[in-house]
Write an enzyme that holds these catalytic residues in place. Sequence first.
Site, PDB file in Angstrom:
ATOM      1  N   ASP A  66      82.643  25.873  28.879  1.00 46.96           N
ATOM      2  CA  ASP A  66      81.834  26.209  30.058  1.00 46.96           C
ATOM      3  C   ASP A  66      80.372  25.931  29.743  1.00 46.96           C
ATOM      4  O   ASP A  66      80.005  25.685  28.592  1.00 46.96           O
ATOM      5  CB  ASP A  66      82.097  27.636  30.556  1.00 46.96           C
ATOM      6  CG  ASP A  66      81.508  28.731  29.698  1.00 46.96           C
ATOM      7  OD1 ASP A  66      81.241  29.809  30.248  1.00 46.96           O
ATOM      8  OD2 ASP A  66      81.325  28.547  28.473  1.00 46.96           O
ATOM      9  N   TYR A  68      76.326  25.963  28.977  1.00 47.37           N
ATOM     10  CA  TYR A  68      75.424  26.842  28.223  1.00 47.37           C
ATOM     11  C   TYR A  68      74.870  27.902  29.172  1.00 47.37           C
ATOM     12  O   TYR A  68      74.610  27.627  30.342  1.00 47.37           O
ATOM     13  CB  TYR A  68      74.268  26.034  27.634  1.00 47.37           C
ATOM     14  CG  TYR A  68      74.671  25.009  26.592  1.00 47.37           C
ATOM     15  CD1 TYR A  68      75.330  25.386  25.424  1.00 47.37           C
ATOM     16  CD2 TYR A  68      74.356  23.661  26.765  1.00 47.37           C
ATOM     17  CE1 TYR A  68      75.683  24.448  24.461  1.00 47.37           C
ATOM     18  CE2 TYR A  68      74.696  22.713  25.803  1.00 47.37           C
ATOM     19  CZ  TYR A  68      75.365  23.113  24.647  1.00 47.37           C
ATOM     20  OH  TYR A  68      75.701  22.178  23.690  1.00 47.37           O
ATOM     21  N   PHE A  79      78.192  19.908  26.313  1.00 46.34           N
ATOM     22  CA  PHE A  79      77.524  19.811  25.005  1.00 46.34           C
ATOM     23  C   PHE A  79      76.064  19.350  25.084  1.00 46.34           C
ATOM     24  O   PHE A  79      75.313  19.503  24.133  1.00 46.34           O
ATOM     25  CB  PHE A  79      78.301  18.901  24.028  1.00 46.34           C
ATOM     26  CG  PHE A  79      79.638  19.447  23.634  1.00 46.34           C
ATOM     27  CD1 PHE A  79      79.742  20.494  22.716  1.00 46.34           C
ATOM     28  CD2 PHE A  79      80.804  18.945  24.180  1.00 46.34           C
ATOM     29  CE1 PHE A  79      80.980  21.009  22.350  1.00 46.34           C
ATOM     30  CE2 PHE A  79      82.047  19.454  23.828  1.00 46.34           C
ATOM     31  CZ  PHE A  79      82.139  20.492  22.911  1.00 46.34           C
ATOM     32  N   HIS A 188      86.719  22.271  16.713  1.00 48.49           N
ATOM     33  CA  HIS A 188      85.511  22.355  17.545  1.00 48.49           C
ATOM     34  C   HIS A 188      84.271  22.150  16.662  1.00 48.49           C
ATOM     35  O   HIS A 188      84.258  22.569  15.507  1.00 48.49           O
ATOM     36  CB  HIS A 188      85.457  23.730  18.221  1.00 48.49           C
ATOM     37  CG  HIS A 188      84.474  23.813  19.345  1.00 48.49           C
ATOM     38  ND1 HIS A 188      83.131  24.038  19.139  1.00 48.49           N
ATOM     39  CD2 HIS A 188      84.638  23.668  20.681  1.00 48.49           C
ATOM     40  CE1 HIS A 188      82.510  24.036  20.318  1.00 48.49           C
ATOM     41  NE2 HIS A 188      83.399  23.809  21.263  1.00 48.49           N
TER      42      HIS A 188
END
Length: 223
Positions: A66, A68, A79, A188
């Site tokens: 989701d 920031y 990202f 991740h």
Amino acid sequence: MDVKIEASWKEVLEDEFSKPYFLEIISFLKQEKKAGKTIYPPGPLIFNAFNTTPFDKVKVVVIGQDPYHGPGQAHGLSFSVPSGIAQPPSLVNIFKELKQDIGIQIPSHGNLTHWAEQGVMLLNASLTVRANEPMSHSKIGWAEFTDSVIKKISSHKKNIVFLLWGKFAQEKQMLIDADKHLILKAAHPSPFSANVGFFGCKHFSKTNEYLAKHGIAQIDWQV
């Protein structure tokens, strides 16, 4: 409901915008705004991933969780942060792997728009979040919408590279036809997991090797 989204996406996703779940998302966001909640990213940037990477141009899909949730960070690309905003830890690790993999120097900013303009779809599973409350909009219907997006890309296109970083993204594998596309999985890039399978994954060079093999222009991973 008129969603402001790039024309090729509007055509592919037209049915979604009139479904009850999508109308509920719109209603929920209006209620949040009415209640004085701060929502990220700002309204015009909610569909930024779609508007910057038209459906016809998609070559690579990077799935995030989701947006920031800090001030000024989210701009609708997973990202990525706007120029002038400090690079979040996961993005720092993406750049470290990029340098290790193909020798690109770590940039001074974290804006990945250049990737998106070349066909790298930077898609978050949820397209909005309440300020300072991670995953606060993860149950309002966005997953149904973005799952549909992934399925449409999988069914309508071929030779797409899907980069699935972390358990959450890897759960989306079932939506993708592995016979038509390349699925690359790794840990991740978060500081909690980058050392156990993200660093050394070489996803950037592997992506370009696959694209080249299929006669598709490679991605310039400079930002």
